[in-house]
Scaffold this active site. Structure first.
Site, PDB file in Angstrom:
ATOM      1  CE  LYS A 248      -2.949  -2.738   2.900  1.00  0.00           C
ATOM      2  NZ  LYS A 248      -3.453  -3.013   4.226  1.00  0.00           N
ATOM      3  NE  ARG A 249       6.457   3.897   3.658  1.00  0.00           N
ATOM      4  CZ  ARG A 249       7.069   4.137   4.783  1.00  0.00           C
ATOM      5  NH1 ARG A 249       6.915   3.299   5.780  1.00  0.00           N
ATOM      6  NH2 ARG A 249       7.802   5.206   4.913  1.00  0.00           N
TER       7      ARG A 249
END
Length: 495
Positions: A248-249
């Site tokens: 996600k990062r």
RNA sequence: GUCCCCAUCGUCUAGUCUGGCCCAGGACACCGGCCUUUCACGCCGGCAGCACCGGUUCAAAUCCGGUUGGGGACGCCA
């Protein structure tokens, strides 16, 4: 009697559901469906710091959108902490675990040293050999302690047969006495997860390959607890084009399931695509209906090599993996129109051009129109953007098309009104008749019919491309076509 | 540093267990053509791969060893 299959999907609610998690959920779901077993949804929310109610809702919403159904849950891991602790206590009493009084600082120091000396980073077992008296003494002094599993020492190894990777063996000496309970009394994932799986009677653990490394540890816990060891199936991971783990990062929304919902993917098309990432049948088949996929699915078809999710950032043509889009396109074009109708409606509502008559008196027209334009669309959002002119009189004219198909031909200033008059004067506004009128006019003017055709398309739909013009005219309707052609003269005035 | 896993077209993959039917098949993407008023669809054709080295064998993408490359794990995160 054969034991019923029980699998589980245990997301930790620290963010949205991303494609890696979705893939894990899909494989578990498919396996449960295939075997007539049960899928349990278990929210692993023991990390209170990072867990959020919002994430829980988001994950559930994404699962529902994908069409994944579960038979039990959602359960919340945080409600079973006493179970995890009781298991730890049992292990302590049975001599399978011990209290460790080493402080975090000490351990960090030792790890750093090990790193510098370039030796293994394992716990050295300092507290493993404490005498009962020493333990009692430290406890009495109020020293905090963690609980570690007493991993068997000596020659042996933990061995299990992974359904995907085959026989995996891990020597005892390569497994440290790992921590199961923190010094603040909170259980750790490796323990909680195993204890929950035992309580939920999980028969098959299907998870990402990153779980492969702690499987031997968990097997040790199962055995020490006297519980039956489930079967394991580790799936290859999903990597980005740079071969980095999807996260996600670093990838943001683009790897979130909800992103695909918003960008106009059909949920089943997305499931179909995800199922193909790291799984296949011997005939390399690509398109499966839900029933067909369940029928064809098997854990043995999961590949061992990691697959790349070909996300494209800054690609003008593909906003995500081209294969994903092509599968979506396939469904968009081939599904019965009625099945995509609700998605089109949603897009029209979103772009504020939905007309309730589309589901009432104009429904036949609505379905025919969707059918007419869908062969050149890729995502459902296209209906509200590229297809806007079919559903609303308020639509933009694409500048490039205007320039190339309209402004280039000054004559259109007078041709448009004539065209409008002639089309208005038609008694039967049919494909054949409209074509006749337009081609005759081109003949009279001594120009190629294409000039008129493209100009009309641009004026009537705002687009440089689209279905055959005469079909477009009939679909849009005589009255609206005439209105749009009359209005088209103003294009010249503005330029 | 230690341990584990993996390796076929740009991408997803079939074939690897059970060597020969594979001078490697399909799909997406890309390129060209047909169709055509445009853009698509459809159809036809093309480009492109067994990481490398050695061994076993009459025969290797397939078996064995090594090299290289990639990934994962090594937390009092999940």
């Amino acid at each position: 009697m054969k034991q019923e299959v029980i699998v589980r999907f245990p997301p930790s609610p620290t963010g949205y559901l991303h494609i890696g998690g979705a893939r894990t959920a899909i494989f578990n779901w498919l396996f449960a469906q295939k075997t007539g077993g049960k899928l349990i949804l278990r929210i692993e929310d023991t990390d209170a710091e990072r867990s959020s109610e919002e994430s829980i809702q988001g994950i559930i919403e994404s699962l529902k959108w994908l069409g994944i159904t579960w038979d039990e849950g959602p359960y919340f891991q945080s409600q079973f902490i006493s179970d995890h602790l009781a298991a730890a206590q049992k292990l302590l009493e049975s001599g399978h675990a011990y209290k460790c009084f080493c402080t975090k600082e000490e351990l960090d120091r030792k790890r750093d040293q090990a790193r510098q000396r370039k030796t293994a980073l394992q716990y050295d077992g300092t507290c493993r050999h404490l005498s009962p008296e020493e333990v009692a003494e430290k406890e009495a002094a109020g020293m905090p302690y963690t609980i570690r599993l007493k991993v068997p020492r000596g020659e042996g190894f933990v061995s299990f047969e992974d359904i995907v990777y085959g026989i995996i063996e891990k020597k005892y000496e390569d497994i440290e006495d790992f921590v199961m309970v923190r010094s603040n009394g909170q259980p750790l994932y490796v323990l909680s997860n195993a204890v929950d799986d035992i309580r939920d009677r999980v028969t098959h653990v299907i998870r990402g390959q990153d779980g492969l490394a702690n499987t031997p540890k968990q097997i040790l816990i199962y055995k020490a607890l006297g519980a039956p060891v489930p079967r394991f199936a580790h799936m290859s991971l999903t990597l980005d084009p740079k071969k980095a783990k999807i996260s996600k990062r670093t990838h943001g929304e683009r790897v979130a399931v909800h992103f695909y919902k918003e960008r106009g993917f059909l949920p089943w098309a997305f499931v179909n695509y995800l199922a193909l990432l790291g799984w296949s049948t011997p005939d390399s088949r690509e398109i499966f209906s839900k029933d067909e996929l369940i029928e064809a699915f098997s854990l043995e078809g999961i590949s061992r090599a990691n697959a790349i999710f070909d996300v494209r950032k800054n690609d003008p043509k593909f906003f995500t993996d081209p294969k994903a889009i092509s599968i979506n396109t396939h469904y968009l074009r081939t599904l019965p129109v009625e099945e995509i109708e609700p998605y089109v409606r949603k897009q029209l509502e979103k772009t504020q051009i939905w007309d309730p008559e589309f589901e009432a008196i104009k429904r036949d027209w609505f379905l025919r129109t969707i059918d007419l334009i869908r062969t050149r669309y890729h995502v459902t959002t296209d209906f509200g953007t590229l297809g806007r002119a079919y559903f609303s009189d308020d639509y933009p004219i694409e500048p490039k098309a205007l320039k190339k198909n309209v402004l280039k031909h000054e004559g259109l200033k007078v041709w448009f009104p004539i065209l409008a008059d002639r089309l208005q004067g038609m008694d039967t506004f049919s494909v054949e008749e409209a074509e006749k009128v337009i081609r005759e006019m081109a003949d009279e003017l001594g120009i190629k019919a294409g000039i008129l055709i493209n100009a009309i398309r641009t004026a009537v739909t705002g687009q440089p491309k689209g279905p055959g013009l005469f079909d477009v005219l009939i679909t849009v309707g005589q009255r609206r076509v005439v209105e749009r052609l009359r209005k088209a003269v103003t294009f010249f005035k503005l330029h």
